[in-house]
Design a protein around this motif. Structure first.
Motif, PDB file in Angstrom:
ATOM      1  N   LYS A  90     -56.027  20.550  26.476  1.00 23.13           N
ATOM      2  CA  LYS A  90     -55.387  21.237  27.319  1.00 23.13           C
ATOM      3  C   LYS A  90     -53.781  21.343  27.311  1.00 23.13           C
ATOM      4  O   LYS A  90     -53.112  20.195  27.265  1.00 23.13           O
ATOM      5  N   ARG A  91     -53.188  22.686  27.456  1.00 21.92           N
ATOM      6  CA  ARG A  91     -51.930  22.675  27.285  1.00 21.92           C
ATOM      7  C   ARG A  91     -51.223  23.231  28.852  1.00 21.92           C
ATOM      8  O   ARG A  91     -51.717  24.382  29.330  1.00 21.92           O
ATOM      9  N   LYS A  92     -50.654  22.322  29.365  1.00 22.71           N
ATOM     10  CA  LYS A  92     -50.267  22.772  30.860  1.00 22.71           C
ATOM     11  C   LYS A  92     -48.782  22.880  31.144  1.00 22.71           C
ATOM     12  O   LYS A  92     -48.279  22.238  30.349  1.00 22.71           O
ATOM     13  N   MET A  93     -48.456  24.004  31.802  1.00 18.86           N
ATOM     14  CA  MET A  93     -47.131  24.417  31.988  1.00 18.86           C
ATOM     15  C   MET A  93     -46.962  24.081  33.365  1.00 18.86           C
ATOM     16  O   MET A  93     -47.498  24.639  34.237  1.00 18.86           O
ATOM     17  N   TYR A  94     -45.740  23.194  33.463  1.00 16.79           N
ATOM     18  CA  TYR A  94     -45.513  23.028  34.925  1.00 16.79           C
ATOM     19  C   TYR A  94     -44.135  23.543  35.375  1.00 16.79           C
ATOM     20  O   TYR A  94     -43.066  23.735  34.385  1.00 16.79           O
ATOM     21  N   GLU A  95     -43.489  23.684  36.509  1.00 16.28           N
ATOM     22  CA  GLU A  95     -42.253  24.016  37.121  1.00 16.28           C
ATOM     23  C   GLU A  95     -41.977  23.026  37.640  1.00 16.28           C
ATOM     24  O   GLU A  95     -42.280  22.563  38.823  1.00 16.28           O
ATOM     25  N   GLU A  96     -40.886  22.199  37.406  1.00 15.98           N
ATOM     26  CA  GLU A  96     -40.260  21.134  37.847  1.00 15.98           C
ATOM     27  C   GLU A  96     -39.259  21.534  38.686  1.00 15.98           C
ATOM     28  O   GLU A  96     -38.350  22.245  38.184  1.00 15.98           O
ATOM     29  N   THR A  97     -39.023  20.783  39.740  1.00 15.52           N
ATOM     30  CA  THR A  97     -37.694  20.938  40.644  1.00 15.52           C
ATOM     31  C   THR A  97     -36.950  19.976  40.765  1.00 15.52           C
ATOM     32  O   THR A  97     -37.312  18.747  41.419  1.00 15.52           O
ATOM     33  N   TYR A  98     -35.738  20.236  40.655  1.00  8.62           N
ATOM     34  CA  TYR A  98     -34.711  18.948  40.950  1.00  8.62           C
ATOM     35  C   TYR A  98     -33.533  19.550  42.078  1.00  8.62           C
ATOM     36  O   TYR A  98     -33.090  20.852  42.026  1.00  8.62           O
ATOM     37  N   LYS A  99     -33.056  18.653  42.611  1.00  2.88           N
ATOM     38  CA  LYS A  99     -32.019  19.086  43.647  1.00  2.88           C
ATOM     39  C   LYS A  99     -30.885  18.086  43.610  1.00  2.88           C
ATOM     40  O   LYS A  99     -31.171  16.867  43.313  1.00  2.88           O
ATOM     41  N   CYS A 100     -29.564  18.783  43.701  1.00  2.00           N
ATOM     42  CA  CYS A 100     -28.480  17.909  43.469  1.00  2.00           C
ATOM     43  C   CYS A 100     -27.962  17.172  45.015  1.00  2.00           C
ATOM     44  O   CYS A 100     -28.161  17.949  46.044  1.00  2.00           O
ATOM     45  N   ALA A 101     -28.031  15.884  44.924  1.00  3.23           N
ATOM     46  CA  ALA A 101     -27.799  15.229  46.088  1.00  3.23           C
ATOM     47  C   ALA A 101     -26.235  15.381  46.666  1.00  3.23           C
ATOM     48  O   ALA A 101     -25.986  15.249  47.824  1.00  3.23           O
ATOM     49  N   ASN A 102     -25.384  15.870  45.886  1.00  3.26           N
ATOM     50  CA  ASN A 102     -23.820  16.148  46.242  1.00  3.26           C
ATOM     51  C   ASN A 102     -23.743  17.608  46.793  1.00  3.26           C
ATOM     52  O   ASN A 102     -23.132  17.553  47.836  1.00  3.26           O
ATOM     53  N   CYS A 103     -24.358  18.532  46.358  1.00  5.87           N
ATOM     54  CA  CYS A 103     -23.920  19.699  46.824  1.00  5.87           C
ATOM     55  C   CYS A 103     -25.143  20.732  47.144  1.00  5.87           C
ATOM     56  O   CYS A 103     -25.156  21.628  47.698  1.00  5.87           O
ATOM     57  N   GLY A 104     -26.491  20.036  46.973  1.00  2.83           N
ATOM     58  CA  GLY A 104     -27.639  20.777  47.481  1.00  2.83           C
ATOM     59  C   GLY A 104     -28.061  21.805  46.428  1.00  2.83           C
ATOM     60  O   GLY A 104     -29.092  22.412  47.072  1.00  2.83           O
ATOM     61  N   TYR A 105     -27.554  21.879  45.201  1.00  5.47           N
ATOM     62  CA  TYR A 105     -28.011  22.813  44.444  1.00  5.47           C
ATOM     63  C   TYR A 105     -29.439  22.458  43.942  1.00  5.47           C
ATOM     64  O   TYR A 105     -29.619  21.250  43.692  1.00  5.47           O
ATOM     65  N   VAL A 106     -30.479  23.766  43.847  1.00  2.00           N
ATOM     66  CA  VAL A 106     -31.895  23.296  43.307  1.00  2.00           C
ATOM     67  C   VAL A 106     -32.043  24.015  42.034  1.00  2.00           C
ATOM     68  O   VAL A 106     -31.658  25.274  41.563  1.00  2.00           O
ATOM     69  N   ASN A 107     -32.311  23.303  41.042  1.00  2.00           N
ATOM     70  CA  ASN A 107     -32.477  23.380  39.629  1.00  2.00           C
ATOM     71  C   ASN A 107     -33.852  23.281  39.230  1.00  2.00           C
ATOM     72  O   ASN A 107     -34.676  22.433  39.587  1.00  2.00           O
ATOM     73  N   LYS A 108     -34.547  24.555  38.653  1.00  2.00           N
ATOM     74  CA  LYS A 108     -35.990  24.572  38.145  1.00  2.00           C
ATOM     75  C   LYS A 108     -35.927  24.734  36.717  1.00  2.00           C
ATOM     76  O   LYS A 108     -35.240  25.590  36.073  1.00  2.00           O
ATOM     77  N   LYS A 109     -37.266  23.970  36.005  1.00  2.00           N
ATOM     78  CA  LYS A 109     -37.316  23.920  34.763  1.00  2.00           C
ATOM     79  C   LYS A 109     -38.714  24.013  34.329  1.00  2.00           C
ATOM     80  O   LYS A 109     -39.435  23.498  35.207  1.00  2.00           O
ATOM     81  N   LEU A 110     -38.886  24.758  33.295  1.00  2.00           N
ATOM     82  CA  LEU A 110     -40.207  24.651  32.829  1.00  2.00           C
ATOM     83  C   LEU A 110     -40.514  23.410  31.764  1.00  2.00           C
ATOM     84  O   LEU A 110     -39.527  23.316  30.838  1.00  2.00           O
ATOM     85  N   VAL A 111     -41.805  22.890  32.104  1.00  3.96           N
ATOM     86  CA  VAL A 111     -41.985  21.636  31.058  1.00  3.96           C
ATOM     87  C   VAL A 111     -43.619  22.095  30.423  1.00  3.96           C
ATOM     88  O   VAL A 111     -44.419  22.332  31.446  1.00  3.96           O
ATOM     89  N   THR A 112     -43.890  21.723  29.409  1.00  2.00           N
ATOM     90  CA  THR A 112     -45.018  21.871  28.718  1.00  2.00           C
ATOM     91  C   THR A 112     -45.680  20.510  28.343  1.00  2.00           C
ATOM     92  O   THR A 112     -44.896  19.692  27.504  1.00  2.00           O
ATOM     93  N   LYS A 113     -46.871  20.328  28.684  1.00  3.53           N
ATOM     94  CA  LYS A 113     -47.665  19.110  28.299  1.00  3.53           C
ATOM     95  C   LYS A 113     -48.846  19.352  27.667  1.00  3.53           C
ATOM     96  O   LYS A 113     -49.536  20.008  28.248  1.00  3.53           O
ATOM     97  N   ASP A 114     -49.135  18.504  26.612  1.00  2.00           N
ATOM     98  CA  ASP A 114     -50.405  18.486  25.880  1.00  2.00           C
ATOM     99  C   ASP A 114     -51.460  17.370  26.294  1.00  2.00           C
ATOM    100  O   ASP A 114     -50.770  16.522  26.060  1.00  2.00           O
ATOM    101  N   VAL A 115     -52.627  17.815  26.879  1.00  2.66           N
ATOM    102  CA  VAL A 115     -53.363  16.630  27.182  1.00  2.66           C
ATOM    103  C   VAL A 115     -54.800  16.596  26.654  1.00  2.66           C
ATOM    104  O   VAL A 115     -55.385  17.631  26.329  1.00  2.66           O
ATOM    105  N   LYS A 116     -55.096  15.442  25.952  1.00  7.12           N
ATOM    106  CA  LYS A 116     -56.306  15.506  25.382  1.00  7.12           C
ATOM    107  C   LYS A 116     -57.464  15.502  26.239  1.00  7.12           C
ATOM    108  O   LYS A 116     -57.439  14.578  27.308  1.00  7.12           O
ATOM    109  N   LEU A 117     -58.676  15.973  25.982  1.00 11.52           N
ATOM    110  CA  LEU A 117     -59.860  15.758  26.690  1.00 11.52           C
ATOM    111  C   LEU A 117     -60.812  14.717  26.099  1.00 11.52           C
ATOM    112  O   LEU A 117     -61.846  14.400  26.877  1.00 11.52           O
ATOM    113  N   LEU A 118     -60.595  14.104  25.229  1.00 10.14           N
ATOM    114  CA  LEU A 118     -61.479  13.112  24.736  1.00 10.14           C
ATOM    115  C   LEU A 118     -60.793  11.936  24.612  1.00 10.14           C
ATOM    116  O   LEU A 118     -59.532  11.932  24.242  1.00 10.14           O
TER     117      LEU A 118
END
Length: 327
Positions: A299-327
Protein backbone atom coordinates in the motif's frame (compact mmCIF):
# COMPACT_ATOMS: atom_id res chain seq x y z
CA UNK A 1 6.95 51.27 99.76
CA UNK A 2 4.54 48.35 99.74
CA UNK A 3 3.36 49.20 96.22
CA UNK A 4 6.95 49.28 94.92
CA UNK A 5 7.62 45.88 96.53
CA UNK A 6 4.51 44.42 94.85
CA UNK A 7 5.64 45.72 91.46
CA UNK A 8 9.14 44.25 91.98
CA UNK A 9 7.69 40.82 92.89
CA UNK A 10 5.09 40.84 90.09
CA UNK A 11 5.71 38.06 87.56
CA UNK A 12 5.88 39.39 84.05
CA UNK A 13 4.01 37.43 81.43
CA UNK A 14 5.96 36.58 78.28
CA UNK A 15 5.18 38.83 75.36
CA UNK A 16 2.86 37.27 72.85
CA UNK A 17 3.99 37.13 69.27
CA UNK A 18 2.07 39.19 66.79
CA UNK A 19 -0.42 37.38 64.51
CA UNK A 20 1.78 38.21 61.53
CA UNK A 21 4.83 36.53 63.15
CA UNK A 22 2.79 33.44 64.08
CA UNK A 23 1.44 33.27 60.53
CA UNK A 24 4.96 33.44 59.08
CA UNK A 25 6.13 30.65 61.40
CA UNK A 26 3.17 28.43 60.53
CA UNK A 27 3.82 29.05 56.83
CA UNK A 28 7.49 28.12 57.25
CA UNK A 29 6.58 24.91 59.13
CA UNK A 30 3.94 23.92 56.55
CA UNK A 31 6.36 24.66 53.70
CA UNK A 32 9.03 22.47 55.35
CA UNK A 33 6.54 19.63 55.81
CA UNK A 34 5.42 19.94 52.20
CA UNK A 35 9.05 19.93 51.00
CA UNK A 36 9.82 16.75 52.96
CA UNK A 37 6.71 15.00 51.63
CA UNK A 38 6.97 15.87 47.91
CA UNK A 39 8.83 13.97 45.22
CA UNK A 40 10.85 17.05 44.24
CA UNK A 41 13.34 16.80 47.14
CA UNK A 42 14.75 13.30 46.36
CA UNK A 43 15.20 14.27 42.71
CA UNK A 44 17.09 17.41 43.74
CA UNK A 45 19.32 15.31 46.02
CA UNK A 46 20.19 12.97 43.14
CA UNK A 47 20.92 15.95 40.89
CA UNK A 48 23.26 17.47 43.47
CA UNK A 49 25.14 14.18 43.89
CA UNK A 50 25.55 13.81 40.13
CA UNK A 51 26.85 17.37 39.62
CA UNK A 52 29.27 17.24 42.56
CA UNK A 53 30.52 13.80 41.49
CA UNK A 54 31.19 15.05 37.95
CA UNK A 55 32.98 18.16 39.26
CA UNK A 56 35.21 16.22 41.66
CA UNK A 57 36.04 13.56 39.08
CA UNK A 58 36.99 16.23 36.54
CA UNK A 59 38.96 18.03 39.26
CA UNK A 60 40.87 14.83 40.06
CA UNK A 61 41.86 14.41 36.41
CA UNK A 62 42.87 18.08 36.04
CA UNK A 63 44.95 17.89 39.22
CA UNK A 64 46.59 14.73 37.88
CA UNK A 65 47.61 16.59 34.70
CA UNK A 66 48.86 19.65 36.60
CA UNK A 67 51.15 17.73 38.98
CA UNK A 68 52.91 15.92 36.12
CA UNK A 69 50.34 13.73 34.41
CA UNK A 70 51.84 11.15 32.07
CA UNK A 71 55.38 12.46 32.58
CA UNK A 72 55.65 11.19 36.16
CA UNK A 73 57.02 7.68 36.94
CA UNK A 74 54.82 4.65 36.31
CA UNK A 75 54.69 3.63 39.97
CA UNK A 76 52.94 6.87 40.93
CA UNK A 77 51.15 7.54 37.65
CA UNK A 78 47.85 5.89 38.56
CA UNK A 79 45.07 8.46 38.74
CA UNK A 80 43.41 8.36 42.13
CA UNK A 81 39.72 7.77 42.75
CA UNK A 82 37.70 10.96 43.29
CA UNK A 83 37.22 9.78 46.90
CA UNK A 84 40.94 9.21 47.59
CA UNK A 85 41.84 11.12 50.75
CA UNK A 86 38.29 12.49 50.91
CA UNK A 87 36.39 10.04 53.11
CA UNK A 88 33.97 12.82 54.02
CA UNK A 89 33.04 13.16 50.34
CA UNK A 90 32.37 9.44 49.93
CA UNK A 91 30.35 9.35 53.17
CA UNK A 92 28.35 12.42 52.11
CA UNK A 93 27.53 10.86 48.73
CA UNK A 94 26.61 7.58 50.40
CA UNK A 95 24.31 9.26 52.94
CA UNK A 96 22.53 11.31 50.26
CA UNK A 97 22.12 8.23 48.06
CA UNK A 98 20.40 6.52 51.02
CA UNK A 99 18.29 9.55 51.99
CA UNK A 100 16.85 10.21 48.52
CA UNK A 101 14.95 6.85 48.35
CA UNK A 102 13.81 7.37 51.95
CA UNK A 103 12.02 10.62 51.09
CA UNK A 104 10.56 9.09 47.91
CA UNK A 105 9.28 6.11 49.92
CA UNK A 106 7.45 8.55 52.22
CA UNK A 107 5.75 10.06 49.18
CA UNK A 108 4.83 6.58 47.91
CA UNK A 109 3.37 5.64 51.30
CA UNK A 110 1.32 8.83 51.40
CA UNK A 111 -0.16 8.35 47.92
CA UNK A 112 -1.03 4.64 48.17
CA UNK A 113 -3.38 2.52 50.25
CA UNK A 114 -3.85 -1.10 51.23
CA UNK A 115 -1.09 -3.67 50.89
CA UNK A 116 1.24 -1.28 49.05
CA UNK A 117 1.05 1.21 51.90
CA UNK A 118 1.70 -1.50 54.51
CA UNK A 119 4.80 -2.77 52.70
CA UNK A 120 6.19 0.72 52.16
CA UNK A 121 5.38 1.76 55.75
CA UNK A 122 7.45 -1.18 56.98
CA UNK A 123 10.35 -0.20 54.71
CA UNK A 124 10.11 3.44 55.82
CA UNK A 125 10.19 2.45 59.51
CA UNK A 126 13.26 0.26 58.97
CA UNK A 127 15.00 3.09 57.11
CA UNK A 128 14.12 5.55 59.88
CA UNK A 129 15.65 3.21 62.45
CA UNK A 130 18.76 2.76 60.31
CA UNK A 131 19.11 6.55 60.00
CA UNK A 132 18.45 7.42 63.65
CA UNK A 133 20.47 4.58 65.22
CA UNK A 134 23.98 5.84 64.26
CA UNK A 135 22.98 9.38 65.30
CA UNK A 136 22.03 8.11 68.77
CA UNK A 137 25.32 6.20 69.07
CA UNK A 138 27.29 9.27 67.96
CA UNK A 139 25.52 11.54 70.50
CA UNK A 140 26.02 8.95 73.27
CA UNK A 141 29.71 8.63 72.37
CA UNK A 142 30.16 12.42 72.52
CA UNK A 143 28.39 12.61 75.87
CA UNK A 144 30.64 9.89 77.33
CA UNK A 145 33.76 11.61 75.97
CA UNK A 146 32.74 14.91 77.59
CA UNK A 147 31.81 13.25 80.88
CA UNK A 148 35.05 11.26 80.96
CA UNK A 149 36.89 14.49 81.85
CA UNK A 150 35.15 14.31 85.23
CA UNK A 151 34.63 10.54 85.48
CA UNK A 152 37.66 8.85 83.80
CA UNK A 153 36.08 5.39 83.90
CA UNK A 154 33.55 6.54 81.28
CA UNK A 155 36.36 6.86 78.75
CA UNK A 156 36.54 3.08 78.54
CA UNK A 157 32.79 2.90 77.86
CA UNK A 158 33.15 5.54 75.11
CA UNK A 159 35.83 3.55 73.31
CA UNK A 160 33.72 0.43 73.78
CA UNK A 161 30.94 2.10 71.78
CA UNK A 162 33.49 3.15 69.15
CA UNK A 163 34.73 -0.44 68.80
CA UNK A 164 31.13 -1.65 68.50
CA UNK A 165 30.48 0.87 65.70
CA UNK A 166 33.64 -0.17 63.85
CA UNK A 167 32.82 -3.87 64.20
CA UNK A 168 29.18 -3.55 63.12
CA UNK A 169 29.75 -0.81 60.52
CA UNK A 170 29.99 -3.13 57.51
CA UNK A 171 26.96 -5.14 58.66
CA UNK A 172 24.97 -1.95 59.24
CA UNK A 173 25.81 -0.55 55.77
CA UNK A 174 24.96 -3.89 54.19
CA UNK A 175 21.54 -4.09 55.86
CA UNK A 176 20.76 -0.42 55.17
CA UNK A 177 21.80 -0.72 51.52
CA UNK A 178 19.75 -3.92 51.09
CA UNK A 179 16.64 -2.21 52.52
CA UNK A 180 17.14 0.76 50.20
CA UNK A 181 17.59 -1.52 47.16
CA UNK A 182 14.38 -3.39 48.07
CA UNK A 183 12.60 -0.02 48.35
CA UNK A 184 13.91 1.00 44.93
CA UNK A 185 12.62 -2.28 43.43
CA UNK A 186 9.18 -1.68 44.98
CA UNK A 187 9.17 1.89 43.62
CA UNK A 188 10.19 0.65 40.16
CA UNK A 189 7.04 -1.49 39.96
CA UNK A 190 4.93 1.68 39.84
CA UNK A 191 5.16 3.63 36.58
CA UNK A 192 5.10 7.03 38.34
CA UNK A 193 8.28 6.16 40.29
CA UNK A 194 10.06 4.15 37.59
CA UNK A 195 12.13 7.08 36.31
CA UNK A 196 13.38 7.91 39.81
CA UNK A 197 14.36 4.27 40.40
CA UNK A 198 16.15 4.14 37.04
CA UNK A 199 18.12 7.34 37.66
CA UNK A 200 18.97 6.24 41.21
CA UNK A 201 20.33 2.93 39.89
CA UNK A 202 22.36 4.66 37.17
CA UNK A 203 23.79 7.16 39.64
CA UNK A 204 24.61 4.36 42.10
CA UNK A 205 26.63 2.55 39.42
CA UNK A 206 28.37 5.80 38.46
CA UNK A 207 29.14 6.51 42.11
CA UNK A 208 30.49 3.08 43.02
CA UNK A 209 32.06 1.77 39.80
CA UNK A 210 32.01 3.96 36.70
CA UNK A 211 33.70 7.20 37.77
CA UNK A 212 36.56 5.51 39.67
CA UNK A 213 37.05 3.10 36.73
CA UNK A 214 37.10 5.98 34.20
CA UNK A 215 39.80 7.76 36.20
CA UNK A 216 41.92 4.59 36.29
CA UNK A 217 41.54 4.19 32.52
CA UNK A 218 42.48 7.85 31.95
CA UNK A 219 45.77 7.28 33.78
CA UNK A 220 46.90 5.25 30.73
CA UNK A 221 47.90 7.71 28.00
CA UNK A 222 46.90 5.69 24.86
CA UNK A 223 43.47 4.95 26.34
CA UNK A 224 43.03 8.59 27.35
CA UNK A 225 43.84 9.73 23.79
CA UNK A 226 41.44 7.16 22.31
CA UNK A 227 38.65 8.22 24.70
CA UNK A 228 39.32 11.85 23.82
CA UNK A 229 39.00 11.14 20.08
CA UNK A 230 35.78 9.14 20.58
CA UNK A 231 34.31 11.83 22.86
CA UNK A 232 35.11 14.64 20.40
CA UNK A 233 33.71 12.58 17.51
CA UNK A 234 30.53 11.85 19.46
CA UNK A 235 30.07 15.55 20.27
CA UNK A 236 30.57 16.49 16.60
CA UNK A 237 27.99 13.89 15.45
CA UNK A 238 25.47 15.10 18.05
CA UNK A 239 25.99 18.73 16.99
CA UNK A 240 25.54 17.82 13.30
CA UNK A 241 22.34 15.86 13.98
CA UNK A 242 20.93 18.62 16.20
CA UNK A 243 21.87 21.20 13.59
CA UNK A 244 20.13 19.17 10.87
CA UNK A 245 16.94 18.90 12.97
CA UNK A 246 17.10 22.61 13.80
CA UNK A 247 17.20 23.50 10.09
CA UNK A 248 14.63 20.84 9.11
CA UNK A 249 12.08 22.12 11.63
CA UNK A 250 12.81 25.82 11.13
CA UNK A 251 9.67 27.96 11.13
CA UNK A 252 9.09 29.61 7.69
CA UNK A 253 7.30 32.55 9.35
CA UNK A 254 9.48 33.68 12.27
CA UNK A 255 12.65 31.86 11.08
CA UNK A 256 13.17 30.26 14.49
CA UNK A 257 15.35 27.16 14.30
CA UNK A 258 13.71 23.99 15.60
CA UNK A 259 10.53 25.97 16.11
CA UNK A 260 8.08 23.54 14.47
CA UNK A 261 6.60 20.75 16.56
CA UNK A 262 4.60 17.77 15.29
CA UNK A 263 0.85 18.09 15.97
CA UNK A 264 -1.06 15.44 14.00
CA UNK A 265 -1.18 13.26 10.88
CA UNK A 266 -4.15 12.68 8.55
CA UNK A 267 -4.47 9.92 5.92
CA UNK A 268 -5.47 11.43 2.55
CA UNK A 269 -5.34 8.51 0.14
CA UNK A 270 -4.27 4.88 -0.18
CA UNK A 271 -3.22 3.07 -3.38
CA UNK A 272 -2.43 -0.57 -4.16
CA UNK A 273 1.14 -1.06 -5.36
CA UNK A 274 3.77 -3.78 -5.86
CA UNK A 275 6.93 -3.52 -3.79
CA UNK A 276 10.18 -5.09 -4.96
CA UNK A 277 12.03 -7.16 -2.36
CA UNK A 278 15.11 -9.39 -2.47
CA UNK A 279 14.78 -12.96 -1.23
CA UNK A 280 17.81 -15.00 -0.27
CA UNK A 281 18.51 -18.23 -2.19
CA UNK A 282 19.93 -20.99 0.01
CA UNK A 283 21.41 -24.37 -0.87
CA UNK A 284 20.71 -27.67 0.86
CA UNK A 285 23.13 -26.82 3.64
CA UNK A 286 21.33 -23.58 4.41
CA UNK A 287 24.06 -21.29 3.08
CA UNK A 288 23.11 -18.19 1.10
CA UNK A 289 24.23 -18.58 -2.55
CA UNK A 290 22.43 -15.61 -4.09
CA UNK A 291 19.36 -13.37 -4.16
CA UNK A 292 16.22 -13.20 -6.24
CA UNK A 293 13.95 -10.19 -6.87
CA UNK A 294 10.28 -10.59 -6.11
CA UNK A 295 7.29 -8.26 -6.11
CA UNK A 296 4.84 -8.42 -3.23
CA UNK A 297 1.58 -6.53 -2.67
CA UNK A 298 1.70 -3.31 -0.72
CA UNK A 299 0.00 0.00 0.00
CA UNK A 300 1.17 3.52 -0.81
CA UNK A 301 -0.27 5.85 1.83
CA UNK A 302 -0.26 9.63 1.57
CA UNK A 303 -0.47 11.57 4.81
CA UNK A 304 -0.88 15.24 5.60
CA UNK A 305 1.32 16.07 8.61
CA UNK A 306 0.66 19.20 10.64
CA UNK A 307 3.35 21.12 12.49
CA UNK A 308 2.96 24.20 14.67
CA UNK A 309 5.53 26.79 15.73
CA UNK A 310 5.75 27.20 19.49
CA UNK A 311 7.18 30.69 19.04
CA UNK A 312 4.74 32.44 16.68
CA UNK A 313 1.91 29.91 16.31
CA UNK A 314 2.40 29.41 12.56
CA UNK A 315 0.84 26.18 11.28
CA UNK A 316 2.76 24.31 8.58
CA UNK A 317 1.41 21.33 6.62
CA UNK A 318 3.29 18.94 4.35
CA UNK A 319 2.54 15.78 2.37
CA UNK A 320 4.35 12.57 3.28
CA UNK A 321 4.22 9.31 1.31
CA UNK A 322 4.90 5.93 2.91
CA UNK A 323 5.05 2.49 1.26
CA UNK A 324 3.83 -0.37 3.46
CA UNK A 325 4.33 -4.09 2.76
CA UNK A 326 1.27 -6.29 3.20
CA UNK A 327 3.23 -9.58 3.51
Amino acid sequence: MIEELKKALQIQEPEKESPATEKKKSKAVSYLKELLSCDFLPKILLGIVFMVLCIYSAGSFIRFLIIGGYNIPDEVRALRSPYHGKEWLFNSFYIVMLLAPFFMCRVYKKENTGFKKIIMSLLVVIQEIMIIFPIILFVLWKILICCSKFVPILLKEAYGILELVNAAGVLYLGIHTAVVVISIIVLAIEEDYRDFSKYWGILWLLFIFVFPLILKVLSVKPLAILIGIVAVGFIIVVLILNGYDAVKYRCPACKKFNGLSYVSSKLLREDDISIQVQNQIKNAEGKVIGTQDQYIPGKRKMYEETYKCANCGYVNKKLVTKDVKLL
